[in-house]
Design a protein around this motif. Structure first.
Motif, mmCIF file in Angstrom:
data_model
loop_
_atom_site.group_PDB
_atom_site.id
_atom_site.type_symbol
_atom_site.label_atom_id
_atom_site.label_comp_id
_atom_site.label_asym_id
_atom_site.label_seq_id
_atom_site.Cartn_x
_atom_site.Cartn_y
_atom_site.Cartn_z
ATOM 1 N N VAL A 272 0.852 -1.189 0.000
ATOM 2 C CA VAL A 272 0.000 0.000 0.000
ATOM 3 C C VAL A 272 0.883 1.232 0.000
ATOM 4 O O VAL A 272 2.095 1.169 0.271
ATOM 5 N N GLY A 273 0.279 2.374 -0.273
ATOM 6 C CA GLY A 273 1.015 3.630 -0.268
ATOM 7 C C GLY A 273 0.495 4.573 0.783
ATOM 8 O O GLY A 273 -0.591 4.370 1.347
ATOM 9 N N PRO A 274 1.243 5.628 1.078
ATOM 10 C CA PRO A 274 0.799 6.601 2.078
ATOM 11 C C PRO A 274 -0.570 7.201 1.778
ATOM 12 O O PRO A 274 -1.323 7.511 2.711
ATOM 13 N N ASP A 275 -0.906 7.327 0.506
ATOM 14 C CA ASP A 275 -2.191 7.928 0.144
ATOM 15 C C ASP A 275 -3.378 7.037 0.512
ATOM 16 O O ASP A 275 -4.533 7.499 0.498
ATOM 17 N N GLU A 276 -3.114 5.778 0.880
ATOM 18 C CA GLU A 276 -4.195 4.865 1.265
ATOM 19 C C GLU A 276 -4.397 4.789 2.776
ATOM 20 O O GLU A 276 -5.354 4.162 3.241
ATOM 21 N N ILE A 277 -3.529 5.415 3.542
ATOM 22 C CA ILE A 277 -3.577 5.333 4.996
ATOM 23 C C ILE A 277 -4.666 6.248 5.549
ATOM 24 O O ILE A 277 -4.791 7.403 5.156
ATOM 25 N N ASP A 278 -5.437 5.716 6.491
ATOM 26 C CA ASP A 278 -6.519 6.491 7.106
ATOM 27 C C ASP A 278 -6.066 7.275 8.335
ATOM 28 O O ASP A 278 -6.534 8.396 8.563
ATOM 29 N N ILE A 279 -5.208 6.680 9.153
ATOM 30 C CA ILE A 279 -4.725 7.357 10.359
ATOM 31 C C ILE A 279 -3.240 7.067 10.541
ATOM 32 O O ILE A 279 -2.729 6.033 10.086
ATOM 33 N N ALA A 280 -2.542 7.990 11.214
ATOM 34 C CA ALA A 280 -1.116 7.823 11.481
ATOM 35 C C ALA A 280 -0.851 8.017 12.964
ATOM 36 O O ALA A 280 -1.338 8.975 13.572
ATOM 37 N N LEU A 294 6.335 12.643 9.128
ATOM 38 C CA LEU A 294 5.281 12.649 8.105
ATOM 39 C C LEU A 294 5.879 12.886 6.724
ATOM 40 O O LEU A 294 5.474 12.260 5.741
ATOM 41 N N GLU A 295 6.854 13.768 6.640
ATOM 42 C CA GLU A 295 7.551 13.979 5.362
ATOM 43 C C GLU A 295 8.218 12.689 4.901
ATOM 44 O O GLU A 295 8.057 12.262 3.749
ATOM 45 N N ASP A 296 8.979 12.090 5.800
ATOM 46 C CA ASP A 296 9.805 10.951 5.419
ATOM 47 C C ASP A 296 9.009 9.674 5.183
ATOM 48 O O ASP A 296 9.472 8.763 4.488
ATOM 49 N N LEU A 297 7.797 9.615 5.723
ATOM 50 C CA LEU A 297 6.915 8.483 5.414
ATOM 51 C C LEU A 297 6.228 8.661 4.071
ATOM 52 O O LEU A 297 5.585 7.735 3.571
ATOM 53 N N GLY A 298 6.356 9.841 3.486
ATOM 54 C CA GLY A 298 5.807 10.071 2.153
ATOM 55 C C GLY A 298 4.442 10.722 2.111
ATOM 56 O O GLY A 298 3.805 10.753 1.052
ATOM 57 N N PHE A 299 3.978 11.269 3.237
ATOM 58 C CA PHE A 299 2.674 11.927 3.225
ATOM 59 C C PHE A 299 2.739 13.301 2.568
ATOM 60 O O PHE A 299 1.723 13.858 2.158
ATOM 61 N N SER A 364 -17.537 4.322 8.588
ATOM 62 C CA SER A 364 -16.842 3.134 9.087
ATOM 63 C C SER A 364 -15.538 3.531 9.779
ATOM 64 O O SER A 364 -14.998 4.616 9.537
ATOM 65 N N PRO A 365 -15.003 2.652 10.649
ATOM 66 C CA PRO A 365 -13.710 2.935 11.275
ATOM 67 C C PRO A 365 -12.599 2.922 10.224
ATOM 68 O O PRO A 365 -12.795 2.439 9.097
ATOM 69 N N PRO A 366 -11.437 3.432 10.560
ATOM 70 C CA PRO A 366 -10.306 3.368 9.630
ATOM 71 C C PRO A 366 -10.014 1.932 9.217
ATOM 72 O O PRO A 366 -10.239 0.997 9.995
ATOM 73 N N ALA A 367 -9.515 1.778 8.002
ATOM 74 C CA ALA A 367 -9.164 0.448 7.511
ATOM 75 C C ALA A 367 -7.669 0.198 7.539
ATOM 76 O O ALA A 367 -7.221 -0.940 7.704
ATOM 77 N N LEU A 368 -6.875 1.255 7.372
ATOM 78 C CA LEU A 368 -5.421 1.132 7.332
ATOM 79 C C LEU A 368 -4.787 2.182 8.241
ATOM 80 O O LEU A 368 -5.218 3.340 8.266
ATOM 81 N N ALA A 369 -3.768 1.771 8.960
ATOM 82 C CA ALA A 369 -3.051 2.681 9.849
ATOM 83 C C ALA A 369 -1.555 2.447 9.722
ATOM 84 O O ALA A 369 -1.111 1.345 9.377
ATOM 85 N N VAL A 370 -0.796 3.487 9.995
ATOM 86 C CA VAL A 370 0.650 3.344 10.089
ATOM 87 C C VAL A 370 1.077 3.809 11.470
ATOM 88 O O VAL A 370 0.573 4.812 11.988
#
Length: 389
Positions: A272-280, A294-299, A364-370
């Protein structure tokens, strides 16, 4: 799947009592968090055959395991600061995949606040340092000063402002206001952050994490054990780890954190990519820590973190809800806080975060988190991508 290459899921998470705890030992907080996490998973201690702990005991984690009445066949005592728990989660997932363990318990507990108040420890991590650190200690180069230097370099290179750094603290407090377990919940604004006493230029007090007591526990199990668990599974989809430096003179770029490597690995392995993440959930000992991670994770692109953290983007109802419990800046910070990131991410993905639950536009609740932990002074990083499906 019962053999090698099994998937790993988190089925139990918990916090011990947190905040101002003057009448408990670190061992007691370990035990309290462990019991609660196992109860959350619906399993007994006899199911635990893997154990990970760091920072406590003469023979960590053997001493803590004995205190908890465990006899694990797989152990991990990796200690790389705040990133420890994301690194341990990666190790645990690998152990599960290889068949070395079926249920791995990660536990942490600290009375850092109470110990300092009682004079049992010092807040200066460099005190009495040996090895490479001894060459920086004579100059008063504390942990806070190292982060402050890095923040100033980012400001110089990219025009990042104090107002933008302050927005990170303001967002964390807004999220904490919804969390009854957070230590500090009163609203703050940018002016409040800027007006505080300077701790290490450019950081004022509210740019820095609080100090608390508390513990946390996470149970990671093999996929074949998931049906026996009461807790809803959250899957470990991908992970990455990286160690950068300990001596500041060996850090090539003060504006680049080790999350740039660990994050890329985690996202690639998760597919997956950062653009698919719901919460960090980002380790936030200092406001700059959140921004640059956040920069270095690619957001956002390098140098654009200042603009990215503005406009309420990090709040519970923002474009990227970040540190949804209030983080180390406002919720709790008992030392190596990385395990708290995993607990909060799992609660959010399960839809069990109560008043500070985040929801997607469809309700719905978040589906993906980092979850990304940082250790030392950007010395180490561990990043984990989690998903509920």
């Amino acid at each position: 799947m019962s053999g090698p290459h099994r998937k790993a899921a988190i089925t139990g998470v918990a916090l011990s009592d947190c905040g101002r705890i003057d009448d408990a030992t670190p061992y007691a907080l370990h035990a309290q968090a462990a019991r609660r996490a196992l109860a959350d998973a619906g399993l007994g201690p006899q199911s635990v055959d893997g154990f990970a702990s760091a920072g406590l005991g003469t023979l960590a984690p053997a001493e803590v395991a004995e205190y908890l009445g465990l006899r694990p066949r797989w152990v991990d005592s990796t200690a790389v600061g705040g990133a420890t728990w994301e690194v341990m989660a990666a190790h645990a997932a690998d152990a599960v995949a290889a068949g070395h363990a079926r249920a791995v318990l990660l536990v942490y507990g600290s009375t850092a606040r109470a110990d300092i108040r009682a004079g049992r420890r010092t807040a200066n991590l460099s005190f009495g340092a040996r090895g490479p650190l001894q060459y920086e200690v004579p100059y008063g180069h504390t942990l806070i000063a190292k982060y402050a230097m890095a923040a100033r370099r980012h400001m110089h290179e990219y025009g990042t402002t104090l107002d933008q750094l302050a927005q990170v603290a303001v967002a964390a407090r807004a999220n904490a206001a919804r969390n009854p377990e957070a230590m500090f919940r009163d609203p703050i604004g940018v002016d409040d952050v800027l007006a505080g006493p300077v701790i290490a230029d450019p950081f004022t007090r509210l740019h820095c994490c609080l100090r608390s007591d508390g513990g946390a526990a996470v149970l990671i199990v093999a996929e074949d054990l998931v049906p026996d668990c009461a807790g809803r599974p959250v899957w470990l989809l991908g992970s990455g780890t990286y160690v950068s430096h300990t001596t500041m003179s060996q850090w090539d770029d003060f504006t680049l954190s080790p999350a740039a490597v660990s994050g890329r690995s985690a996202f690639e392995r998760a597919g997956v990519g950062p653009d698919e993440i719901d919460i960090a959930e980002i380790y936030d000992a200092f406001t700059y820590m959140t921004l640059v991670t956040l920069e270095d994770l690619g957001f956002c692109a390098k140098g654009e973190g200042g603009a990215f953290v503005g406009k309420g983007r990090l709040r519970h109802d923002g474009a990227l809800p970040t540190n949804t419990d209030g983080g180390g800046l406002s919720a709790q910070h008992p030392g190596m806080r990385g395990l708290f990131l995993l607990v909060e991410a799992v609660r959010q993905l399960r839809g069990e975060a109560g008043g500070h639950q985040v929801y997607r536009p469809d309700g719905s609740p978040p589906a993906l988190a980092v979850a990304s932990g940082t250790g030392g002074w950007f010395c180490s990083s561990g990043t984990v991508v989690l998903g509920r499906d």
